[in-house]
Design an enzyme around this catalytic site. Structure first.
Site: not given
Ligand code: EPZ
Length: 429
Positions: A22-23, A126, A131, A316, A408
């Protein structure tokens, strides 16, 4: 609303085909906006999120055709999408759509890079954490875009196109890295991304973009260098197998006992999780079909795990591991460092008789001899499947409510587990 009913105590034996990730699928579909030619994606999973993204891309004028099954193909084969963004008719991604799926916010990058303008709704809250998207916006600004927030929308402009630059992420962000790579692919000059995410899905997207004519080096490492090009062309790419689905079914057989082969799985995509399963006294062996996972009789050992960006233990799989450790012989500790509110499953697991203490980002799980079935509530995608895993070992009946969360990200879960002997069924409506 659909629910899933499980009667625990059945061992799992057989083969489970692992679907496309998915990701990886979501950013790959979004990358199609970067070219006016057709991108063909193979091994695409049939998931609610994929269907929703088709709708969101359609809103920008993208045509998506799903190839029919070929001779000999079954539902175990992924689908093939022919995605054509020949003409983008709208560069706005509305709140009604973006709020349904956060990753759709990533359309900001290809729209801005190709059209010089994008207006994308902020994704909103969320269940697993605040996020924010500040780092994604910072990356677009580093490539020369003017960005404002107006009425809940991110309004980005680069009337003369984007230009290459340096992007240093203060923390690892998967979405930030995906969007920075996409935008930089069409920017004038060189972009260097430091402290980039190293998730396998990043490398898969970069591989596809390079097939489309991009010039990306270093994807999968923490430093990525992109030479911008004027135009990208069409290509064909197969989505890599889903490492989170793989880890989930590995923990399901570890919980229920039994012996299964995870077909198409690639061990190098989830080595950290495989190491943890080994520590828990679960047998995991690579085979030429994928990965074989077995637990026959021996008890589960407790583990100490901290989630972190790849190649560390993935957030995850945190909920699934917690469910597994509710039956370990001893006390485990799990520390969640990626998302600040990803313990929603704890109270639901407690309804099944689990003993879990929370102290900030640290969970202490005291193993119990037996769980007992009960009605429980899914709260997010990964939390919902942890309740399924617990239900497989719980005495009697477990009913998991709100399984739309599960749909999902897991393709035909009850069919895949049912074929291996689980007493599991979907109750519609
Ligand atoms: C991706 O989300 C995945 N989603 C998530 O999977 C996964 O948990 C996550 O990466 C971490 O591995 C998809 O690929 C669609 P991040 P993403 O930006 O990109 C903070 C699932 O279950 N952050 O790596 O949104 C954020 O809040 C989902 O399939 C900021 O502060 O995650 C978090 O604490 C859930 N500012 C950390 O960084 C930003 O602009 C990592 O988030 C962006 C992120």
């Amino acid at each position: 609303m659909d629910r899933i009913r499980i009667v625990g105590g059945r061992r799992l034996n057989g083969t489970i085909p692992i679907s496309g990730a998915k990701n990886a699928t979501l950013p790959l579909m979004i990358a199609s906006l970067l070219t006016d030619e057709t991108l063909i994606l193979d091994n695409v999973p049939r998931l609610a999120d994929v269907g929703l993204l088709e709708q969101i891309l359609g809103n920008h004028g993208v045509d998506i055709m799903v190839s029919g099954k070929r001779a000999g193909e079954t539902a175990d084969h992924g689908q093939t999408l022919h995605i054509s963004a020949a003409s983008i008719v709208d560069t706005t991604a509305p709140y009604e759509l973006v709020s349904k799926m956060r990753a759709s916010f990533w359309v900001l990058a290809p729209l801005l890079a190709r059209m010089g303008t994008a207006r994308v709704s902020l994704p909103g809250g969320c269940a697993i954490g605040t996020r924010p998207v500040d780092l994604l916006i910072m990356a677009m600004q580093q490539l020369g875009a003017e960005v404002d927030i107006d009425g809940g929308y991110v309004v980005a402009r680069a009337p003369h196109g984007l230009r290459g630059g340096g992007i240093v992420f203060p923390k690892v962000t998967v979405g930030g890295t995906h969007t920075a790579i996409m935008a930089a692919s069409l920017a004038r000059g060189t972009t260097v991304i430091d402290n980039a995410a190293r998730e396998p899905e990043i490398a898969d997207v970069a591989e596809c973009l390079n097939k489309m004519g991009a010039r990306i080096a270093g994807a999968g490492t923490s430093r990525i260098v992109i030479e911008g090009v004027i135009k990208l062309h069409g290509a064909r790419h197969a989505v890599l197998p889903d490492r989170i689905e793989t880890g989930t079914y590995a923990m399901a057989v570890a919980m229920a006992g039994g012996d299964i082969v995870l077909q198409n799985a690639r061990p190098e995509l989830l080595q950290a999780a495989i190491d943890v399963l080994g520590q828990a006294a679960v047998s995991v062996t690579p085979t030429n079909q994928g990965i074989r996972v077995a637990r026959n009789g021996g008890s589960l050992a407790p583990v100490e795990v901290t989630t972190a960006p790849f190649p560390e233990f993935p957030t995850d799989l945190q909920a699934q591991l917690m469910a597994l450790m509710t039956r370990a012989h001893g006390t485990s500790h799990i520390v969640e460092t990626v998302f600040e509110n990803r313990f929603m499953h704890v109270q639901e697991l407690a309804r099944l008789g689990a003993r879990i203490q929370l102290d900030g980002e640290r969970a202490t799980i005291e193993g119990v001899a037996q769980l007992k079935g009960a009605p429980v509530m899914a709260t997010d995608l990964r939390a919902s499947v942890s309740l399924i895993i617990a239900g497989l070992a719980a005495e009697g009946e477990t009913i998991v409510n709100r399984v739309y969360h599960l749909d999902r990200g897991f393709e035909r879960l009850e069919d895949k587990l049912g074929r291996c002997g689980a007493a599991i069924e979907r109750l519609s409506g």
